[in-house]
Design an enzyme around this catalytic site. Sequence first.
Site, short mmCIF file in Angstrom:
data_model
loop_
_atom_site.label_atom_id
_atom_site.label_comp_id
_atom_site.label_asym_id
_atom_site.label_seq_id
_atom_site.Cartn_x
_atom_site.Cartn_y
_atom_site.Cartn_z
N CYS A 238 0.82 -1.21 0.00
CA CYS A 238 0.00 0.00 0.00
C CYS A 238 0.86 1.26 0.00
CB CYS A 238 -0.90 -0.02 1.23
SG CYS A 238 -1.79 1.51 1.53
N VAL B 98 -11.72 -1.09 6.37
CA VAL B 98 -10.56 -1.37 7.21
C VAL B 98 -9.32 -1.04 6.39
CG1 VAL B 98 -9.28 -3.13 8.48
CG2 VAL B 98 -11.80 -3.15 8.50
N TYR C 261 -5.60 5.92 -8.89
CA TYR C 261 -6.75 5.10 -8.47
C TYR C 261 -8.02 5.52 -9.20
CZ TYR C 261 -4.12 2.89 -4.74
OH TYR C 261 -3.22 2.14 -4.04
#
Length: 329
Positions: free
Chosen positions: A54, A120, A185
């Site tokens: 990430c 999450v 993204y």
Amino acid sequence: MSPPTGSEPDGNAAYGHKPFKRSRSHFADRITADGRDGWPVEAGRYRLVVSRACPWASRSLVSRRLLGLEDALSLAVADPIQDDRSWRFTLDEGGRDPVLGIAYLSEAYEAREPGYLGGVSVPAIVDVPSGKLVTNDFQQITLDFATEWTALHRPGAPDLYPERLRDEIDEVMDGIYRDVNNGVYRAGFASGQEEYEAAYHDVFRRLDLVSERLKDQRYLVGDTLTEADIRLFTTLVRFDAVYHGHFKCNRSKLTEIPVLWAYARDLFQTPGFGDTVDFDHIKQHYYRVHTGINPTGIVPLGPDLSGWRTPHHREELGGRPFGDGSPPE
């Protein structure tokens, strides 16, 4: 990573099938020197949870290493492959984090807010004694590392967010976040042609502007490394491996943009940057988890990574990477 707003438990399969919108960090408490949110800076009390896949979590890895916070803030690394319950600790013996004793990061979210049904995400900081999530505010965590955790910095730690340059750093980071960090993204998870093309053009317009800025200066702001460089690096280092193909940001590879490719290599070869990168985790996550845009789950073998260690010659522009400080060991 922060999932799109309103993502379902099987949200990975939804990528590319509905408009993308990054959700805000739901837990935005801060760990500060004065403990004003109830969470004082304290060595050994907290655990940083990341995925090496990430880019948002990778910021915290770079910052933690540059500032020498490794002994003060322990590290949990999640499996790059998620299941329906999101980030899991299957890389650890017994499938549980050895410090927190949990199998899924969602358990720390649940401890903080029983019945929590939101996303999450990593990075996340968990209070070890209580097992509760403290924060998942990826925008603020590293700024606080630089400004609130100073009592625990290593000798020679750089000033990554110098007060006299903060307005300029914030301005540069805002454009990079909107068009590059998040722009890739928006392109990759676009659900329609117009949405994709708008994001695509934003990405490369901003990269061209940044390339022009870096043509005659080694770093983004001032003559030393700052938070702005960390935030750009974590996207650039993933660009050819995943964003160029997987997210269709394919006007140019990073290796075809001379200034940015040299800049990225300069940072990669600087202690604290390249030594936090795991290309295997990066590719495994993007290509195997985002089934909505890569339903076969096939992970490409390339690109060739050998170029990351080649000479960049950026030192000829001057600059002092660590200012009056020194590199991490």
